[in-house]
Design a protein around this motif. Structure first.
Motif, mmCIF file in Angstrom:
data_model
loop_
_atom_site.group_PDB
_atom_site.id
_atom_site.type_symbol
_atom_site.label_atom_id
_atom_site.label_comp_id
_atom_site.label_asym_id
_atom_site.label_seq_id
_atom_site.Cartn_x
_atom_site.Cartn_y
_atom_site.Cartn_z
ATOM 1 N N PRO A 29 3.286 9.720 -1.149
ATOM 2 C CA PRO A 29 4.434 8.989 -1.705
ATOM 3 C C PRO A 29 5.369 8.418 -0.628
ATOM 4 O O PRO A 29 5.917 7.321 -0.798
ATOM 5 N N GLN A 30 5.538 9.140 0.481
ATOM 6 C CA GLN A 30 6.374 8.621 1.567
ATOM 7 C C GLN A 30 5.773 7.357 2.162
ATOM 8 O O GLN A 30 6.488 6.382 2.429
ATOM 9 N N ILE A 31 4.461 7.370 2.376
ATOM 10 C CA ILE A 31 3.787 6.201 2.948
ATOM 11 C C ILE A 31 3.822 5.033 1.969
ATOM 12 O O ILE A 31 4.036 3.888 2.375
ATOM 13 N N VAL A 32 3.637 5.301 0.686
ATOM 14 C CA VAL A 32 3.702 4.234 -0.323
ATOM 15 C C VAL A 32 5.078 3.584 -0.308
ATOM 16 O O VAL A 32 5.199 2.355 -0.388
ATOM 17 N N GLU A 33 6.106 4.387 -0.171
ATOM 18 C CA GLU A 33 7.472 3.859 -0.123
ATOM 19 C C GLU A 33 7.674 2.974 1.112
ATOM 20 O O GLU A 33 8.254 1.890 1.020
ATOM 21 N N ILE A 34 7.179 3.421 2.252
ATOM 22 C CA ILE A 34 7.304 2.640 3.490
ATOM 23 C C ILE A 34 6.537 1.322 3.366
ATOM 24 O O ILE A 34 7.045 0.261 3.743
ATOM 25 N N VAL A 35 5.329 1.374 2.832
ATOM 26 C CA VAL A 35 4.511 0.165 2.676
ATOM 27 C C VAL A 35 5.181 -0.804 1.713
ATOM 28 O O VAL A 35 5.215 -2.016 1.965
ATOM 29 N N SER A 36 5.738 -0.306 0.617
ATOM 30 C CA SER A 36 6.431 -1.171 -0.344
ATOM 31 C C SER A 36 7.638 -1.852 0.295
ATOM 32 O O SER A 36 7.859 -3.045 0.109
ATOM 33 N N TRP A 37 8.403 -1.070 1.056
ATOM 34 C CA TRP A 37 9.565 -1.633 1.737
ATOM 35 C C TRP A 37 9.134 -2.691 2.754
ATOM 36 O O TRP A 37 9.695 -3.776 2.831
ATOM 37 N N ALA A 38 8.096 -2.369 3.544
ATOM 38 C CA ALA A 38 7.618 -3.286 4.582
ATOM 39 C C ALA A 38 7.022 -4.550 3.976
ATOM 40 O O ALA A 38 7.181 -5.638 4.525
ATOM 41 N N ALA A 39 6.358 -4.423 2.825
ATOM 42 C CA ALA A 39 5.766 -5.596 2.176
ATOM 43 C C ALA A 39 6.849 -6.549 1.699
ATOM 44 O O ALA A 39 6.644 -7.774 1.679
ATOM 45 N N GLY A 40 8.005 -6.016 1.355
ATOM 46 C CA GLY A 40 9.112 -6.856 0.896
ATOM 47 C C GLY A 40 9.819 -7.594 2.019
ATOM 48 O O GLY A 40 10.667 -8.445 1.772
#
Length: 162
Positions: A29-40
């Motif tokens: 979940p931490q990595i998913v959050e980072i990837v979502s933020w970075a994708a934005g």
């Protein structure tokens, strides 16, 4: 858990389960959050957070799949329930001595929980294969990378049932 397959102690299975739960419930979940933020943030081709996050997520998914397969394939064997306590079987703590009377204590555990530094040897390791079925006083010859060595079984013990 199957009746066939590689053996594992209840402690070893708990460690596999804990690792699986940690990866699935915390790290992923931490990595998913980072990837979502970075994708934005726009351009993903030079976005280190996005690229690293995607790579780490693939690593976590691979490890989760591996752990799930191992937990399904392994059969839990409780050494405390061993009937034949006079011989070295799975889960036995065996004290051995070489020809120079150097003693060493090893515990035969599942291959997924082996740790030579802690004296835990995997069930399919050469030392464990040589010790299988041994009784106190038996001599066992082990072929090691440094050459062949003979060990005498000094003591055998099992954990007590809880």
């Amino acid at each position: 858990m199957s009746q066939e397959g590689p053996p594992i102690t209840p402690t070893g299975m708990a460690a596999l389960r804990a690792r699986y739960d940690h990866l699935l419930g915390t790290e992923r979940p931490q990595i998913v959050e980072i990837v979502s933020w970075a994708a934005g943030n726009g351009d993903r081709s030079e976005n280190g957070d996005y690229l690293y996050g995607r790579k780490r997520m693939r690593e976590i998914d691979r490890e989760l799949a591996f752990l799930a397969r191992r937990m399904k394939a392994c059969r839990v064997v409780d050494p405390a329930r061993q009937q034949d306590r006079g011989r070295a079987w799975f889960g036995a703590q065996v004290t051995i001595a070489d020809e120079y009377d150097n003693q060493r204590t090893v515990t035969m555990v599942g291959d997924d929980e082996q740790d030579a530094g802690a004296g835990l040897i995997g069930w399919s390791a050469p030392m464990a294969r040589a010790l299988r079925g041994a009784a106190v006083g038996d001599l066992r010859r082990v072929r090691l990378p440094g050459g062949e060595k003979e060990w005498e079984v000094i003591a055998i013990s099992y954990p007590e049932a809880a």
